[in-house]
Design an enzyme around this catalytic site. Sequence first.
Site, PDB file in Angstrom:
ATOM      1  N   PRO A  82     100.257 -12.696 100.712  1.00  0.00           N
ATOM      2  CA  PRO A  82     100.255 -13.566  99.533  1.00  0.00           C
ATOM      3  C   PRO A  82     100.181 -15.052  99.870  1.00  0.00           C
ATOM      4  CG  PRO A  82     101.823 -11.789  99.227  1.00  0.00           C
ATOM      5  CD  PRO A  82     101.339 -11.696 100.646  1.00  0.00           C
ATOM      6  N   THR A  85      91.164  -1.618  80.946  1.00  0.00           N
ATOM      7  CA  THR A  85      90.286  -0.592  80.393  1.00  0.00           C
ATOM      8  C   THR A  85      90.851  -0.027  79.097  1.00  0.00           C
ATOM      9  OG1 THR A  85      89.397   1.647  80.752  1.00  0.00           O
ATOM     10  CG2 THR A  85      91.417   1.096  81.910  1.00  0.00           C
ATOM     11  N   TYR A 131      93.429   7.131  86.984  1.00  0.00           N
ATOM     12  CA  TYR A 131      92.698   5.888  86.763  1.00  0.00           C
ATOM     13  C   TYR A 131      93.371   5.052  85.676  1.00  0.00           C
ATOM     14  CZ  TYR A 131      89.081   2.714  85.059  1.00  0.00           C
ATOM     15  OH  TYR A 131      88.401   1.598  84.637  1.00  0.00           O
TER      16      TYR A 131
END
Length: 326
Positions: A60, A118, A143
């Site tokens: 990071p 999504t 997913y």
Amino acid sequence: MTDLNALPTAAVLGATGCVGREVCAALGRAGYDVLAVARGPRPDLAPHAFHALDVAAADPAALAALLTTARVEVVVNATGGWVSTEEAMHHAHVRLVDRLLAATALMPRRPRIVQVGTIHEYGFVPDGVPIDERVEPNPTTPYARTKHAGSEAVLAATRAGEADGVVLRAVNVCGPHTTRASFLGTVMAKLAEASEASEASESEGLELTIADARRDYVDVRDLADAVVRAARAPVVGQVINIGRGEAVSMRELVSLLVSASGIPPHAVRERSARVESKGGGWTQADITLAGRLLDWRPRIPLARAVADMWATDRAVRSAAHGRPAD
């Protein structure tokens, strides 16, 4: 000293994918300098700066330094995919977002994060029901679950005042460079094979299996336009659905693709099948909020989107074989 004439910079994660490459292009047209980030480059990302990086495996602090040095004001997360193992999905959809949030928390000036999620995060809905942002997410596949976890991480960090994020829940995409791993991409690959066989006088026709489903599809360029608007809009911690707002039968979509391919319709035989995909038998996004908050609406008709999808794929195939595209 700050260069007052410098263009704002946007970083696009997953810049080599179908969505990412169109987002890079749209941001460039909108006046951003673009830093394209992906695990491996593509030559057609020019003229954008490119940095090869697996963000999900990145330190990071190093990622924060990269974004700070580039003076990034917007980060678009367009990464991910669904034809892989659940472990790979977790790496791409969850771990990557965790690393991104850890990195932006270290930056002296936190960028706007646009998370491309999504519509499948909502899970299955009954036929005929438009999906608006009030629907409680109920992801049922690896997913959808991993994509939802990434989206929720962005929203949670934003609620906590640790990020400036917005989530776009996009329907299925079509248009240029659509992945061949998708349903339409798979059909396109079969049509391409049949087209080449026909040119060689070896064609025996083509049989396609099509589920009796209706889904919302949006051109990837319209999605990219929504991303640009979300990057600039004064909306924070908001989920916004992006789609055409209409459910189209899969047979109609395939018919559009067959027409674009130039293959005679009589050469294609259709077989019906049960719906066994990640999207269920029905998806239709309610895009009212996108219109109100982003002043956005889809502009590219499906027929053009599918025709451009075929033309782009044909050009890529022609280039791969060293011959000019028609």
